[in-house]
Every structure is written in C-alpha cells, then in structure tokens.
Write a protein that holds these residues in place. Structure first.
Motif, PDB file in Angstrom:
ATOM      1  N   LEU A 219       1.296  32.699-116.809  1.00 10.70           N
ATOM      2  CA  LEU A 219       2.233  31.723-116.252  1.00 10.70           C
ATOM      3  C   LEU A 219       1.804  31.289-114.853  1.00 10.70           C
ATOM      4  O   LEU A 219       1.119  32.025-114.138  1.00 10.70           O
ATOM      5  N   THR A 220       2.269  30.114-114.444  1.00 10.05           N
ATOM      6  CA  THR A 220       1.999  29.673-113.072  1.00 10.05           C
ATOM      7  C   THR A 220       2.628  30.628-112.062  1.00 10.05           C
ATOM      8  O   THR A 220       2.162  30.712-110.922  1.00 10.05           O
ATOM      9  N   GLN A 221       3.664  31.351-112.478  1.00  6.86           N
ATOM     10  CA  GLN A 221       4.319  32.316-111.599  1.00  6.86           C
ATOM     11  C   GLN A 221       3.620  33.679-111.588  1.00  6.86           C
ATOM     12  O   GLN A 221       4.149  34.655-111.049  1.00  6.86           O
ATOM     13  N   GLN A 222       2.420  33.755-112.191  1.00  7.83           N
ATOM     14  CA  GLN A 222       1.663  35.006-112.229  1.00  7.83           C
ATOM     15  C   GLN A 222       0.272  34.786-111.609  1.00  7.83           C
ATOM     16  O   GLN A 222      -0.736  34.755-112.313  1.00  7.83           O
ATOM     17  N   PRO A 223       0.197  34.632-110.294  1.00  8.52           N
ATOM     18  CA  PRO A 223      -1.091  34.381-109.645  1.00  8.52           C
ATOM     19  C   PRO A 223      -2.069  35.545-109.816  1.00  8.52           C
ATOM     20  O   PRO A 223      -1.673  36.710-109.776  1.00  8.52           O
ATOM     21  N   GLN A 224      -3.321  35.187-109.989  1.00 10.81           N
ATOM     22  CA  GLN A 224      -4.375  36.162-110.264  1.00 10.81           C
ATOM     23  C   GLN A 224      -4.737  36.942-109.003  1.00 10.81           C
ATOM     24  O   GLN A 224      -5.093  36.366-107.970  1.00 10.81           O
ATOM     25  N   LEU A 225      -4.665  38.269-109.084  1.00  7.75           N
ATOM     26  CA  LEU A 225      -5.133  39.106-107.990  1.00  7.75           C
ATOM     27  C   LEU A 225      -6.654  39.037-107.896  1.00  7.75           C
ATOM     28  O   LEU A 225      -7.358  38.978-108.913  1.00  7.75           O
ATOM     29  N   HIS A 226      -7.170  39.070-106.674  1.00  2.00           N
ATOM     30  CA  HIS A 226      -8.616  39.085-106.453  1.00  2.00           C
ATOM     31  C   HIS A 226      -9.065  40.542-106.471  1.00  2.00           C
ATOM     32  O   HIS A 226      -9.284  41.167-105.420  1.00  2.00           O
ATOM     33  N   LEU A 227      -9.204  41.085-107.670  1.00  2.00           N
ATOM     34  CA  LEU A 227      -9.450  42.518-107.809  1.00  2.00           C
ATOM     35  C   LEU A 227     -10.867  42.923-107.411  1.00  2.00           C
ATOM     36  O   LEU A 227     -11.173  44.111-107.318  1.00  2.00           O
ATOM     37  N   HIS A 228     -11.745  41.956-107.169  1.00  2.00           N
ATOM     38  CA  HIS A 228     -13.052  42.283-106.590  1.00  2.00           C
ATOM     39  C   HIS A 228     -12.907  42.778-105.150  1.00  2.00           C
ATOM     40  O   HIS A 228     -13.779  43.473-104.641  1.00  2.00           O
ATOM     41  N   HIS A 229     -11.821  42.410-104.486  1.00  4.60           N
ATOM     42  CA  HIS A 229     -11.630  42.655-103.057  1.00  4.60           C
ATOM     43  C   HIS A 229     -11.366  44.143-102.805  1.00  4.60           C
ATOM     44  O   HIS A 229     -10.456  44.730-103.395  1.00  4.60           O
ATOM     45  N   PRO A 230     -12.124  44.790-101.924  1.00  6.10           N
ATOM     46  CA  PRO A 230     -11.944  46.232-101.683  1.00  6.10           C
ATOM     47  C   PRO A 230     -10.535  46.607-101.237  1.00  6.10           C
ATOM     48  O   PRO A 230     -10.011  47.651-101.660  1.00  6.10           O
ATOM     49  N   GLN A 231      -9.892  45.783-100.412  1.00  2.00           N
ATOM     50  CA  GLN A 231      -8.548  46.119 -99.957  1.00  2.00           C
ATOM     51  C   GLN A 231      -7.529  46.023-101.092  1.00  2.00           C
ATOM     52  O   GLN A 231      -6.577  46.810-101.148  1.00  2.00           O
ATOM     53  N   VAL A 232      -7.721  45.077-101.989  1.00  2.00           N
ATOM     54  CA  VAL A 232      -6.845  44.981-103.155  1.00  2.00           C
ATOM     55  C   VAL A 232      -7.011  46.223-104.028  1.00  2.00           C
ATOM     56  O   VAL A 232      -6.030  46.801-104.512  1.00  2.00           O
ATOM     57  N   GLN A 233      -8.254  46.635-104.217  1.00  2.79           N
ATOM     58  CA  GLN A 233      -8.493  47.843-105.007  1.00  2.79           C
ATOM     59  C   GLN A 233      -7.822  49.055-104.369  1.00  2.79           C
ATOM     60  O   GLN A 233      -7.191  49.859-105.068  1.00  2.79           O
ATOM     61  N   GLU A 234      -7.927  49.198-103.058  1.00  5.55           N
ATOM     62  CA  GLU A 234      -7.297  50.339-102.389  1.00  5.55           C
ATOM     63  C   GLU A 234      -5.777  50.296-102.549  1.00  5.55           C
ATOM     64  O   GLU A 234      -5.134  51.346-102.694  1.00  5.55           O
ATOM     65  N   SER A 235      -5.212  49.107-102.540  1.00  4.95           N
ATOM     66  CA  SER A 235      -3.767  48.991-102.753  1.00  4.95           C
ATOM     67  C   SER A 235      -3.382  49.422-104.165  1.00  4.95           C
ATOM     68  O   SER A 235      -2.338  50.049-104.371  1.00  4.95           O
ATOM     69  N   VAL A 236      -4.224  49.089-105.135  1.00  2.00           N
ATOM     70  CA  VAL A 236      -3.994  49.539-106.500  1.00  2.00           C
ATOM     71  C   VAL A 236      -4.040  51.069-106.571  1.00  2.00           C
ATOM     72  O   VAL A 236      -3.204  51.705-107.233  1.00  2.00           O
ATOM     73  N   PHE A 237      -4.996  51.664-105.889  1.00  2.00           N
ATOM     74  CA  PHE A 237      -5.095  53.125-105.910  1.00  2.00           C
ATOM     75  C   PHE A 237      -3.857  53.769-105.286  1.00  2.00           C
ATOM     76  O   PHE A 237      -3.397  54.818-105.748  1.00  2.00           O
ATOM     77  N   ASP A 238      -3.307  53.137-104.269  1.00  2.00           N
ATOM     78  CA  ASP A 238      -2.071  53.653-103.675  1.00  2.00           C
ATOM     79  C   ASP A 238      -0.919  53.587-104.676  1.00  2.00           C
ATOM     80  O   ASP A 238      -0.074  54.499-104.725  1.00  2.00           O
ATOM     81  N   ILE A 239      -0.872  52.519-105.457  1.00  2.00           N
ATOM     82  CA  ILE A 239       0.170  52.384-106.480  1.00  2.00           C
ATOM     83  C   ILE A 239       0.021  53.486-107.531  1.00  2.00           C
ATOM     84  O   ILE A 239       1.013  54.096-107.970  1.00  2.00           O
ATOM     85  N   ILE A 240      -1.209  53.737-107.936  1.00  2.00           N
ATOM     86  CA  ILE A 240      -1.452  54.803-108.919  1.00  2.00           C
ATOM     87  C   ILE A 240      -0.899  56.121-108.403  1.00  2.00           C
ATOM     88  O   ILE A 240      -0.164  56.846-109.104  1.00  2.00           O
ATOM     89  N   ARG A 241      -1.238  56.462-107.167  1.00  2.00           N
ATOM     90  CA  ARG A 241      -0.801  57.740-106.601  1.00  2.00           C
ATOM     91  C   ARG A 241       0.722  57.792-106.471  1.00  2.00           C
ATOM     92  O   ARG A 241       1.334  58.852-106.674  1.00  2.00           O
ATOM     93  N   PHE A 242       1.340  56.665-106.150  1.00  2.00           N
ATOM     94  CA  PHE A 242       2.798  56.635-106.024  1.00  2.00           C
ATOM     95  C   PHE A 242       3.464  57.121-107.302  1.00  2.00           C
ATOM     96  O   PHE A 242       4.380  57.967-107.261  1.00  2.00           O
ATOM     97  N   TRP A 243       3.022  56.606-108.452  1.00  2.00           N
ATOM     98  CA  TRP A 243       3.673  56.969-109.716  1.00  2.00           C
ATOM     99  C   TRP A 243       3.228  58.330-110.228  1.00  2.00           C
ATOM    100  O   TRP A 243       4.045  59.090-110.783  1.00  2.00           O
ATOM    101  N   LEU A 244       1.970  58.678-110.028  1.00  2.00           N
ATOM    102  CA  LEU A 244       1.539  60.007-110.453  1.00  2.00           C
ATOM    103  C   LEU A 244       2.230  61.084-109.628  1.00  2.00           C
ATOM    104  O   LEU A 244       2.568  62.160-110.144  1.00  2.00           O
ATOM    105  N   ASP A 245       2.471  60.824-108.354  1.00  2.00           N
ATOM    106  CA  ASP A 245       3.197  61.779-107.523  1.00  2.00           C
ATOM    107  C   ASP A 245       4.643  61.943-107.975  1.00  2.00           C
ATOM    108  O   ASP A 245       5.271  62.983-107.701  1.00  2.00           O
ATOM    109  N   ARG A 246       5.187  60.955-108.689  1.00  2.00           N
ATOM    110  CA  ARG A 246       6.560  61.044-109.200  1.00  2.00           C
ATOM    111  C   ARG A 246       6.606  61.732-110.559  1.00  2.00           C
ATOM    112  O   ARG A 246       7.678  61.807-111.180  1.00  2.00           O
ATOM    113  N   GLY A 247       5.479  62.174-111.055  1.00  2.00           N
ATOM    114  CA  GLY A 247       5.463  62.921-112.312  1.00  2.00           C
ATOM    115  C   GLY A 247       5.039  62.147-113.531  1.00  2.00           C
ATOM    116  O   GLY A 247       5.090  62.677-114.654  1.00  2.00           O
ATOM    117  N   VAL A 248       4.614  60.888-113.345  1.00  2.00           N
ATOM    118  CA  VAL A 248       4.136  60.112-114.488  1.00  2.00           C
ATOM    119  C   VAL A 248       2.864  60.755-115.045  1.00  2.00           C
ATOM    120  O   VAL A 248       1.994  61.206-114.290  1.00  2.00           O
TER     121      VAL A 248
END
Length: 534
Positions: free
Chosen positions: A168-197
C-alpha cells in the motif's frame, strides 16, 4: 539424531492465530489478546507445539497490522503490553511456545521514523526509507509496480521526491541496506525476545531489500494466465530478492544466538521462492526454516504436485528444513479449493492426516481443525484493501479471516457479544467448537488423534521421506527414523484406487474407509512397517 538433541521447533506443529478473529473479550467486535489467553487451553488440547500470532502491534490498520507504527507496543484494539505479558506467561504454563510476526520490509507511513524521514532531505532519518528523484518528465524513478496495484512509488511534496512502497502507499519501504536501520531492527528483536517470545515469523522477507541502482524490472513472459495486477506483468529482478538479504539474515541469526531455544521462520513467496528459501536457511548461520507458498494458492492437490514440492527439500543438512501450510490468513481455505464435490469432512480428515505426515514443520490455521470453508463476503462488507481495489477479480482474503465459531447457539457464535468486524460464516455454525467437542468422531477430535500420532513419532517429526511408486492418484511415501519406519498412503483423487501393501504393516490411523486393498476417494492411512524377526 536422538530425541534429546532435537530442537523443540524441529518438526513442530504451529497453530496460527489471527488476533482480530479469534476471540473478543471486551465486546467491541474485534478479537484481542485477553481473548486469546482465555482460549489457550483449547489450543494446547490440540497437541500443537506453538502458537503464531499475526501482527498485534500499534498500527493504523490500513493493512490490518502489517503496517506497523510502533514495533514495541500493542495496538489498543488488542490490549496492552501487560496483556501480552500475561499471554506469554499462560502460553508457557501450558507448555506451548509463542511466535510473533515481524514486518521489516516496510512500516506504516505514521511510524515516527517515516514522519521524520519525509520532513526534509537532511534529517537524521532522511535515508531510512527508499527515496528517489523523479525522471526529468516528473514520472516515477523506474517501472516497479506495487503488489496491491499501481506504481511502487508515491510522490511526496515535502521532499520533492518519490518514496517506494511494494504494497500500500501507506506502507513505505524501509531502507534495510542502511546500517542504522538494521541496528534498529536488532533492537526490536531483543525487545520481544526479552519479553519471552520464542521466535519470529518474518513477513515478506524477500521484499525487504531493493536494487540501489533502481534498474527497471524486465517484462514477464506471456504464460496464458489472467493478470489482475500490473505487478504480475514483471519479473521482479530488481525490486525484490536482493543478494544481500542472506547476509542480513546472518546478522539476524547472531542476535537470536544471544538467546536459547529461539526460532525463526521466513515467509517467502514469488517465482523464485524455492531458491530463496534455501538461501535464507542455508547452514547454521541463517534462519531455521522457511514458510513456503506451494500449497496456499494451489487450486488442486494431486500426488504429482505434492511430491514435486516435497522432493525439493532433500534430507541433506545444507538443503535446509522446510515448513508447510495448507491455509493461512492470505489464502482461501483449503477445503473450498480442493474438495470439489467430495464429502468435505472426509476430505478434511484426509488433509489433516496428510499434513501431519509431511517432513518439516507444519502450520495449522485457526479453524482448520474444524474444517472451516471459505466464506463469501459481500462487497459492502469487505475490509481487505487488495480485494476492494481489484474487485471482483481478486479473491478476498477476508473470506479466510472470519471470526472463530466457538458456540453454535450463541450470538455471533460465541466470538463476541457485538457485531464482529467481519460477518460470521453461517456455514460455520454446524462446525463450531462446542458441536465438535460433543461428537467423539468429529474432525476436531480426529485432529487431536493425528497430532498425538505425530508427536509420538520421531519418524514423522524428524525422519527422512522416501516416495514410492503408486497407481493413479495414490500418494505413497515412507517416513523413517532409526528403527522406526512408517508407510503413509493417501488417495488425493476423486475415484477409488486399488493397491495392496507389499510388506507386513500395522495400521496406526486410517480415514475414509480404507479396507480390503481399496483406497476410496479422500482416504488415507499411516501404518508401521513391521520388520520380520530374525
């Protein structure tokens, strides 16, 4: 491989819950996390190993949660983080694992990252999304098309540039090549794994990286199929499936390896899905498994088709470990696609036994254990943005997302006290949980027996698969692990097939009236091959 060394997810049966449609606890017509928690004993009774929750994160719900505006919070319609923590705790109390969706290819246009990115060309997140200048004539940067129709580019006057969106036009593409975007994704992973996922199902992972040179996609060759979207007229050579995706997944795996007993499964669709699934799961440094689309849109299920799909995943370690599903939230209910004039319940009994015999992980979609058929949703009741945009040529995903029927005689079949967000399927009333719980011979009880057989057999959970020659529409294969050998036979056709066992066998489960060397239509059998005493 001994049972002690077998990871919990290897050969697991995973139950997919679409939160909007499972159980409503607060009477607003939309399913929620407390509703799921209340019904977890039912899920555990099936004999599955884990649940997978479709997105429940904060979202404007343009694509019903797959447009995330906050990766680390629960949308209020589903509850709170405290509700999620309670759900995790109850899941683990019942001996289940919990897997959640992750959407890294794109965000919502209301995500704070995008709000900042679109504000100027020189802000801190200016290049966190895929932005590009127009061509000299003002048209989009290239010919890429959106899955949901129209160009994969939308003009943004704030920046005087186009931004990319594969959906959708309301779903802009993340620039996942970008190192800072990748690090933000890794932070999200840790957030949920730390909650027991216990694991992630990663949505549209082959859509997550693009060709930075923005080269045009080549046209797709004519194949005689009806094309309902501009997306179907191209080979997606440059807009998706970038070769850096496996390298990114190796970084993801390193984050997961910081935790014990966690699990990753990729969703991979498209023309090259088989190649990509193997690349994404190769060795021990990437994802655990990939979720294939082989059966989700198949109009028919026959022996040759099924055999062809399974032999792509040989037992060699380097080939990866597959996952299979006959139904999910994006595809029409399987019984409506495949039964075609056969007795629906008989077909569902055969289908669930077949699924349990496949080598790999298996996914059951909520209500599949009840044999729910597809619901015909009127245009005025549609919620699915793709179906609305392409009406009537695109089959609505809403027909497979209707609310779970818990009680046949209750208002809205026990799903809610208020009118649900989608209409209840009237054909589902006779298939409701309470009706089937009261029938010892129901599909629900059969599903429990089938999963109990799988859970008690290392041959079915983790063994090798070997196909045998068989007549007509009979699918015949052996599952084996160490000294355990099982013979699995299924008639996927519409006519009876005669076939005699070639060796001594002890039937373990049969369905559809298999007897006297005759396999009726929609019948199946699992038998233990008896090794003669020496």
């Amino acid at each position: 491989m001994t049972e002690k060394k077998l990871p919990w997810w290897r050969g697991a049966a995973i139950y997919q819950i679409y939160p909007r449609s499972f159980a409503d606890s607060n009477g607003d017509g939309i399913g929620d996390l407390p509703g799921i928690t209340a019904h977890l004993p039912y899920v555990a009774s099936l004999g599955v190993d884990a649940i997978w929750l479709s997105p429940f994160f904060k979202s404007p719900m343009r694509d019903f949660g797959y447009d995330v505006s906050d990766y680390c919070d629960v949308d209020p319609i589903f509850g709170t983080l405290a509700d999620f923590d309670a759900l995790v705790a109850r899941t683990h109390e019942l001996g289940l694992r919990i897997i959640v969706d992750q959407v890294w290819a794109h965000t919502s246009d209301e995500h704070p990252w995008f709000v900042e990115s679109r504000s100027s060309r020189d802000n801190a997140r200016a290049d966190w999304y895929v932005w590009a200048d127009p061509k000299p004539d003002g048209t989009p940067p290239n010919n890429w098309q959106s899955v949901f129709g129209g160009p994969a580019w939308t003009w943004d006057a704030r920046r005087g540039q186009y931004y990319m969106h594969q959906f959708l036009t309301q779903q802009p593409q993340l620039h996942l090549h970008h190192p800072q975007v990748q690090e933000s994704v890794f932070d999200i992973i840790r957030f949920w794994l730390d909650r027991g996922v216990d694991g992630f199902r990663i949505d549209a992972i082959n859509h997550s990286m693009h060709d930075p040179r923005l080269r045009d996609n080549p046209p797709a060759p004519e194949d005689g199929k009806v094309r309902t979207r501009p997306f179907d007229f191209q080979i997606k050579k440059y807009s998706q499936s970038h070769p850096d995706i496996p390298l990114f997944l190796e970084k993801v795996r390193k984050v997961f390896d910081e935790y014990e007993d966690r699990f990753t499964v990729a969703e991979v669709g498209g023309e090259n899905s088989d190649i990509e699934m193997k690349a994404f799961t190769q060795g021990d440094s990437r994802l655990n498994t990939a979720y294939g689309f082989d059966f989700l849109y198949a109009p028919d299920l026959n022996a040759d088709f099924l055999r062809t799909a399974l032999v792509k995943w040989p037992a060699q370690t380097h080939a990866g470990w597959p996952s299979w599903a006959f139904e999910n939230h994006d595809a029409p209910r399987a019984v409506s696609r495949w039964a075609k004039g056969l007795d629906a319940e008989a077909y569902c009994r055969m289908k669930i036994l077949l699924l349990a015999c496949l080598r790999g992980n298996i996914f059951l979609y909520y209500g599949e254990e009840l044999g729910l058929p597809q619901v015909d949703i009127a245009f005025e009741d549609l919620q699915d943005p793709e179906a609305i945009a392409n009406w009537p040529l695109t089959l609505s995903r809403d027909g497979a997302r209707t609310p779970m029927p818990w009680r046949s005689d209750a208002p809205y079949m026990g799903f809610s006290e208020a009118r649900p967000w989608l209409p209840m399927g009237e054909t589902h009333r006779a298939l409701a949980v309470d009706v089937q719980e009261a029938r010892p011979d129901s599909l629900l009880h059969w599903t429990r027996r089938v999963l109990a057989l799988r859970n008690g057999s290392l041959a079915l959970r983790a063994g090798a698969i070997h196909f045998r020659d068989a007549p007509d529409d009979l699918l015949l294969f052996e599952r084996a692990h160490e000294d355990e050998r099982l013979l699995c036979a299924f008639n996927l056709g519409s006519q009876p097939v005669a076939w005699a066992l070639q060796e001594p066998c002890q039937p373990l489960l049969t369905t559809g009236g298999v007897e006297n060397r005759l396999f009726p239509a929609a019948s199946g059998m699992v038998a233990r091959i008896v090794t003669p005493a020496r």
